[in-house]
Write an enzyme that holds these catalytic residues in place. Structure first.
Site, PDB file in Angstrom:
ATOM      1  N   GLY A 302      40.320  30.081 -12.586  1.00 33.44           N
ATOM      2  CA  GLY A 302      39.357  30.964 -11.921  1.00 33.44           C
ATOM      3  C   GLY A 302      38.217  31.391 -12.830  1.00 33.44           C
ATOM      4  O   GLY A 302      37.757  30.629 -13.671  1.00 33.44           O
ATOM      5  N   SER A 303      37.788  32.637 -12.669  1.00 31.32           N
ATOM      6  CA  SER A 303      36.526  33.093 -13.266  1.00 31.32           C
ATOM      7  C   SER A 303      36.509  33.073 -14.778  1.00 31.32           C
ATOM      8  O   SER A 303      35.439  33.144 -15.371  1.00 31.32           O
ATOM      9  CB  SER A 303      36.203  34.512 -12.789  1.00 31.32           C
ATOM     10  OG  SER A 303      36.183  34.540 -11.393  1.00 31.32           O
TER      11      SER A 303
END
Lengths: 581, 114
Positions: A302-303
């Site tokens: 993810g981020s």
């Protein structure tokens, strides 16, 4: 008259009876010595003396030779047991704490055939093992069997007690058993052994593959002490990570957790924890569920990936720190939309893209960078190939033929699944001036680490990334505020990755992580905290990474910094120069 | 004369034989002693290994933390806070001593006794 006997014995003038003794001169001896009996005897005597002399000389010579020889190494009769004992070296942490060791366990056996007095033997057993003094035992001891076990794995005190009874026919067999004093906390890293003392996983397996198996095959290293093996792990830091992750799993009701602490300048793994886990003293408890998530699992992180996307874009020169990106409208990949979580709905600068964790902004940055540059940098960071470290790692899942949609989703950490440890190693490269080092579980000096390192981004890019991660924690608009520890300049990036449920991304089931480095002006350590499916701590608040993994990472850093020799510093001014007014 | 020399040599021979036997038995005894010492060393090494393993088990951080938490009321141990960490440089220097004014001191003492 004198009768002269010519052949036998010395010449004696024997007076004949009746005649008056008349001294008659004896004939002078012949000039040449005759070979008489006397001479033969003298020769014999001489020969015998020479023979004795030779023998004595030989003895003296051999004594001198033995005296000059070096004493042979003292050795006693090795028993058959030592021949089959495969000894293993102790495993220590970097401070000398024992993580794995061999202990000798005795087992008591009896040879009933040789037992003279069964009553005496029963008395001995009853005194030391009261529960074994049964009529069956008496029968077995009275039988004609050759070998029976009485009790396996007895304590040294019991062994001493039975020994003192001095029963003929009783004996002890000592076996070596691998013991892990620390147990579960280092279970994944240290690994375990099977019944034959062969390593099955982790460092135990690595030791076998490196040198121990060859040594055993050649017949060495049996029953003797080996030099202990030191790891780069710090038991205290490992325990802190384990403790905090256990508490976080309980607090946020996560199903799993993982944590790593890596030394930025040497690439040494100082702590690596994966929950749920098992006790290596009971290797039968190891299942797929409690495998080593840090290395054997690949995850869409993810981020946290945005650090790498932005660093790649800045380092390649395709994007400048002063560029702006449109984050007003969602981007479409086919019919799927890329949008921001709590989006700002305006144009963002590069640092703002980072601290607001804008998916749209990062996707646009990736598009401006281009597919080739993106994939080239991912290769350079080591995120597309299997990590080669001492413990077996899984291969990352990368799209074989990445599309434009993949380019955009890879920018914020989806469509690519990596192992947590290689992510931490790549982050260390971003923090230490751009040098990528292979993580290692053995001690390594800075010089050796730099010698084997490759430069993946420039020192300037690394400085910019350090400032941006610090901003993310320090600035109220960032997502990492809860990771702040007063006195330590903590910088970090949150990652809230949606997990795939039934073929689609679910907005309620997430894999949260926080990737931090401290102290940010001269980073020494990178800390990763990963929580799988955390729930809100209490009803009404969210479960994004900034609310669960960030405070956990902050708690870990607060506890481990003094242990690692990093002192807090107060009174350092904040730096807001990156955000344009 | 020869008889004396003979007797002397015979005596030396007997002494030599005795010495050789003595040395042989000494060597055997020494070898036995070495073997017994080595067995003792092995036993001690096994004990040491066992004790070190027990020590590591008892002093592992998880045990120590559990004990500290269980006996919190008696021990009063709490986790370290960052503001509790300081170095020697943080401790201020002792202030320079002020010299004593003898005259003023005597005046004060005289005033007290009056």
């Amino acid at each position: 008259m004198v009768a002269i006997d010519a052949g036998s014995g010395p010449r004696i003038a024997r007076p004949v009876a009746g005649a008056a003794p008349v001294p008659r001169p004896v004939a002078p001896p012949v000039a040449r010595p005759r070979r008489g009996e006397g001479d033969r005897t003298r020769v014999r005597v001489g020969l015998t003396m020479a023979a004795f002399g030779a023998v004595f000389l030989a003895i003296i010579g051999r004594l001198v030779q033995l005296g000059l020889e070096e004493a042979p190494a003292p050795s006693y009769v090795a028993n058959a047991q030592d021949a089959i004992l495969a000894s293993r070296p102790d495993i220590l942490d970097r401070n000398g704490e024992i993580l794995a060791t061999d202990i000798r366990i005795a087992s008591l056996y009896a040879e009933p055939r040789r037992i003279v007095n069964v009553e005496e033997a029963m008395d001995a057993i009853a005194a030391v093992f009261p529960d074994l003094a049964t009529p069956e035992m008496r029968e077995r001891l009275s039988s004609d069997a050759g070998f029976i076990w009485i009790r396996r794995e007895i304590t040294p005190q019991q062994q001493e007690a039975v020994h003192r009874f001095g029963i003929p026919g009783f004996g002890f067999l000592t076996e070596t058993q691998r013991f892990y004093p620390v147990g579960r906390e280092v279970g994944h890293v240290v690994g375990m052994v099977n019944i034959d003392n062969e390593g099955l996983a982790g460092i135990e397996s690595n030791i076998d593959q490196s040198w121990l198996a060859s040594l055993h095959a050649l017949g060495f290293a049996r029953g003797e002490a080996l030099e202990p093996v030191s790891l780069s792990l710090d038991l205290r830091v490992q325990h802190v990570m384990y403790d905090e992750l256990t508490q976080a799993m309980a607090r946020y009701q996560a199903i799993a957790a993982a944590g790593v602490v890596l030394n930025v300048n040497t690439g040494e793994v100082v702590a690596a924890v994966s929950l749920p886990d098992f006790d290596p003293n009971h290797p039968e408890d190891a299942t797929v569920d409690n495998a080593f998530r840090v290395l054997s699992g690949t995850y869409e992180m993810g981020s946290v990936f945005k650090s790498f996307t932005i660093a790649s874009a800045l380092d390649s020169g395709r994007v400048s720190i002063n560029d702006f990106f449109d984050a007003i409208h969602p981007l479409y990949v086919g019919n799927k939309a890329i949008s921001d979580f709590h989006g700002q709905n305006r144009v963002l600068s590069v640092p703002e893209v980072f601290i607001y964790s804008s998916n749209i902004g990062t996707a646009r940055i990736a598009v401006q960078m281009g597919m080739d540059t993106q994939m080239a940098y991912l290769d350079r960071f080591g995120l597309t190939s299997r990590l080669h470290t001492e413990i077996a790692a899984a291969r990352p899942q990368v799209p074989a033929h990445p599309t434009q949609g993949d380019l955009m989703t890879m920018a914020f950490g989806h469509s690519i699944a990596v192992t947590p440890l290689q992510l931490v190693a790549a982050e260390a490269a971003l923090m230490n001036g751009g040098w990528l080092m292979t993580p290692t579980f053995y001690p390594r000096s800075e010089e050796d680490a730099l010698a084997g390192a490759t430069q993946v981004v420039s020192a300037q890019t690394s400085a910019i990334m350090r400032q941006m991660t610090r901003l993310n924690v320090e600035d109220q608009r960032g997502s990492g505020n809860l990771a702040e520890v007063p006195g330590y300049l903590v910088g970090g990036k949150t990652g809230t990755a949606e997990k795939v449920v039934n073929g689609a991304y679910s907005s309620s089931v997430r894999l949260n992580s926080f990737l931090a480095a401290f102290p940010i002006d001269d980073p020494q350590y990178v800390v990763l905290v990963m929580l799988d499916e955390p729930k809100p701590e209490r009803p009404g608040i969210g479960a994004t990474a900034g609310l669960n993994t960030a405070p956990t990472a902050g708690a870990v850093i607060q506890r481990i910094a003094p242990m690692l020799g990093i002192l807090p510093r107060f009174g350092i001014p904040d730096d807001y120069s990156l955000i344009p007014e | 004369m020869r008889r004396i020399v003979n007797i002397l040599l015979i005596a030396l021979m007997v002494l030599g034989a005795a010495a050789v036997y003595d040395m042989k038995y000494e060597a055997e005894r020494a070898a036995e002693h070495v073997a017994s010492l080595q067995r003792q060393v092995e036993t001690e090494e096994a004990s040491i290994a066992r004790l070190r393993a027990t020590w590591s088990y008892l002093t592992q951080p998880q045990q120590v933390q559990a004990i500290a938490e269980r006996h919190q009321d008696v021990l009063g141990l709490a986790p370290l806070r960052t503001d509790q960490i300081a170095t020697l440089a943080d401790i201020p220097e002792r202030p320079a001593p002020v010299p004593i004014d003898q005259g003023a001191l005597e005046d004060i003492l005289a005033g007290l006794t009056n």
